[in-house]
Scaffold this motif. Structure first.
Motif, PDB file in Angstrom:
ATOM      1  N   MET A   1       0.834  -1.200   0.000  1.00  0.00           N
ATOM      2  CA  MET A   1       0.000   0.000   0.000  1.00  0.00           C
ATOM      3  C   MET A   1       0.865   1.244   0.000  1.00  0.00           C
ATOM      4  O   MET A   1       1.884   1.303   0.687  1.00  0.00           O
ATOM      5  N   GLY A   2       0.514   2.254  -0.731  1.00  0.00           N
ATOM      6  CA  GLY A   2       1.279   3.481  -0.779  1.00  0.00           C
ATOM      7  C   GLY A   2       0.595   4.586   0.006  1.00  0.00           C
ATOM      8  O   GLY A   2      -0.491   4.422   0.579  1.00  0.00           O
ATOM      9  N   ASN A   3       1.209   5.726   0.008  1.00  0.00           N
ATOM     10  CA  ASN A   3       0.623   6.880   0.665  1.00  0.00           C
ATOM     11  C   ASN A   3      -0.427   7.498  -0.268  1.00  0.00           C
ATOM     12  O   ASN A   3      -0.217   7.626  -1.465  1.00  0.00           O
ATOM     13  N   ALA A   4      -1.544   7.887   0.323  1.00  0.00           N
ATOM     14  CA  ALA A   4      -2.647   8.460  -0.467  1.00  0.00           C
ATOM     15  C   ALA A   4      -2.996   9.843   0.074  1.00  0.00           C
ATOM     16  O   ALA A   4      -2.928  10.090   1.283  1.00  0.00           O
ATOM     17  N   ASN A   5      -3.354  10.720  -0.831  1.00  0.00           N
ATOM     18  CA  ASN A   5      -3.787  12.044  -0.392  1.00  0.00           C
ATOM     19  C   ASN A   5      -4.713  12.641  -1.439  1.00  0.00           C
ATOM     20  O   ASN A   5      -4.689  12.268  -2.602  1.00  0.00           O
ATOM     21  N   CYS A   6      -5.535  13.551  -0.997  1.00  0.00           N
ATOM     22  CA  CYS A   6      -6.412  14.308  -1.875  1.00  0.00           C
ATOM     23  C   CYS A   6      -6.452  15.751  -1.377  1.00  0.00           C
ATOM     24  O   CYS A   6      -5.657  16.132  -0.517  1.00  0.00           O
ATOM     25  N   LEU A   7      -7.389  16.508  -1.849  1.00  0.00           N
ATOM     26  CA  LEU A   7      -7.436  17.909  -1.450  1.00  0.00           C
ATOM     27  C   LEU A   7      -7.808  18.092   0.005  1.00  0.00           C
ATOM     28  O   LEU A   7      -7.366  19.036   0.665  1.00  0.00           O
TER      29      LEU A   7
ATOM     30  N   ALA B   1      -5.228  13.194   3.868  1.00  0.00           N
ATOM     31  CA  ALA B   1      -3.968  12.529   3.511  1.00  0.00           C
ATOM     32  C   ALA B   1      -3.774  11.334   4.427  1.00  0.00           C
ATOM     33  O   ALA B   1      -4.151  11.380   5.613  1.00  0.00           O
ATOM     34  N   CYS B   2      -3.235  10.271   3.857  1.00  0.00           N
ATOM     35  CA  CYS B   2      -2.947   9.060   4.632  1.00  0.00           C
ATOM     36  C   CYS B   2      -1.460   8.745   4.503  1.00  0.00           C
ATOM     37  O   CYS B   2      -0.974   8.463   3.405  1.00  0.00           O
ATOM     38  N   VAL B   3      -0.754   8.799   5.629  1.00  0.00           N
ATOM     39  CA  VAL B   3       0.690   8.536   5.655  1.00  0.00           C
ATOM     40  C   VAL B   3       0.919   7.129   6.205  1.00  0.00           C
ATOM     41  O   VAL B   3       0.446   6.808   7.309  1.00  0.00           O
ATOM     42  N   GLN B   4       1.608   6.321   5.430  1.00  0.00           N
ATOM     43  CA  GLN B   4       1.840   4.936   5.842  1.00  0.00           C
ATOM     44  C   GLN B   4       2.909   4.857   6.947  1.00  0.00           C
ATOM     45  O   GLN B   4       3.668   5.807   7.188  1.00  0.00           O
TER      46      GLN B   4
ATOM     47  N   PRO C   1       2.514   9.039  10.809  1.00  0.00           N
ATOM     48  CA  PRO C   1       1.764   8.004  10.094  1.00  0.00           C
ATOM     49  C   PRO C   1       0.305   7.953  10.556  1.00  0.00           C
ATOM     50  O   PRO C   1       0.003   8.051  11.750  1.00  0.00           O
ATOM     51  N   GLY C   2      -0.592   7.818   9.595  1.00  0.00           N
ATOM     52  CA  GLY C   2      -2.025   7.760   9.882  1.00  0.00           C
ATOM     53  C   GLY C   2      -2.819   8.662   8.945  1.00  0.00           C
ATOM     54  O   GLY C   2      -2.289   9.200   7.962  1.00  0.00           O
ATOM     55  N   PHE C   3      -4.100   8.818   9.263  1.00  0.00           N
ATOM     56  CA  PHE C   3      -5.006   9.616   8.433  1.00  0.00           C
ATOM     57  C   PHE C   3      -5.065  11.039   8.977  1.00  0.00           C
ATOM     58  O   PHE C   3      -5.156  11.250  10.185  1.00  0.00           O
TER      59      PHE C   3
END
Length: 294
Positions: free
Chosen positions: A1-7, A10-13, A32-34
């Motif tokens: 799973m990678g790091n995901a973000n939007c406007l 953000a989700c940091v692994q 790390p976290g949402f």
């Protein structure tokens, strides 16, 4: 799973850390976290850094004090310090090139002071010097140097061949020394054994002659007492003649002999008895001389 973000979020692994900016200016580090972001207030996730330990192999070519070109393979293990991740993100654009440059500088300043043999013996000192320099420099950029290993030292192929030939020559020389010592000990032991055998053989011959002399003396005395009017010389001649004929008989009875030529006649018998008598007298004289010397 990678790091995901939007406007808006953000989700940091795990084992990563995010860098949050507000209107283009650093605001905070995202653990790390949402996490929610407010783009209307100018918040955005500018980037993510990994805090895992990374390994960098650096190959350095340099020259030793005795003018031998060598290649040193260094393995550097480093990581981003979580608390100073903003420095690692903003201050240093290419950490690998920076680390390589300092490794080149330290190794090429230290190795030319050592001979090739000293370099092999003190490669840990070279790694320690590189570690101290990198820790001091990279700490200001938010990086921690965990370990530095001097993996390999590779001299020029011609130098390695010469070193192997020198080592082989030294081992051959040592082997020849051991072989010479072994042969020396063998010759000494062989000479000692031959001397001991000759000594024991001489003792046996002397004892044999003494026993023969004693036996003949007893026979002569006994025969003289029993037969009156006989002299010791006559008894001796009789014994010699008897021994002579017994010897001829033994030679004839031996199955291993084919033909034996022996001078025969009264004169020859007399000569043989004279020779035996002289031999016994010489043996007795030698025995007395040996007793006096001891």
């Amino acid at each position: 799973m990678g790091n995901a973000n939007c406007l808006f979020c953000a989700c940091v692994q795990q084992s990563n850390i995010g860098v949050v900016e507000k209107w283009g200016r650093f605001q905070m580090l995202a653990q790390p976290g949402f996490r929610f972001l407010n783009p209307l207030a100018g918040e955005c996730l500018a980037g993510i850094l990994s805090t895992r330990i990374r390994s960098l192999d650096v190959r350095v070519e340099t020259k030793t004090k005795d003018n031998v070109f060598v290649q040193l393979l260094c393995s550097i293990q480093y990581r981003v310090v979580k608390e100073n991740a903003d420095d690692a993100f903003y201050e240093l654009q290419n950490p690998k090139e920076q680390i390589q440059a300092y490794v080149f500088d330290v190794v090429r300043a230290l190795v030319p002071r050592m001979n090739l043999d000293e370099l092999f013996e003190q490669k840990g000192e070279v790694a320690k010097a590189v570690l101290e320099e990198l820790e001091k420099v990279m700490k200001t950029y938010g990086y921690s140097i965990e370990h530095i290993l001097m993996v390999d030292i590779i001299p020029d192929p011609a130098v390695r061949k010469a070193m192997n030939e020198i080592n082989a020559a030294q081992r051959l020389q040592l082997a020849s020394v051991y072989k010479g010592e072994a042969e020396k000990v063998l010759q000494i032991k062989k000479a000692e054994a031959e001397a001991e055998a000759k000594y024991l053989g001489g003792v046996g011959v002397a004892r044999q002659r003494q026993a023969i002399t004693d036996g003949l003396r007893e026979n002569i005395l006994e025969f003289s007492h029993r037969v009156e009017g006989t002299s010791a010389k006559e008894v001796m001649d009789l014994i010699m003649i008897t021994q002579y004929f017994d010897t001829i008989k033994d030679l004839g009875n031996s199955s291993k002999n084919t033909t034996v030529f022996i001078p025969h006649g009264p004169g020859h018998v007399r000569d043989i008895s004279s020779q035996i008598r002289e031999g016994l007298m010489e043996a007795a004289s030698a025995e007395l001389t040996a007793e006096k010397s001891t």
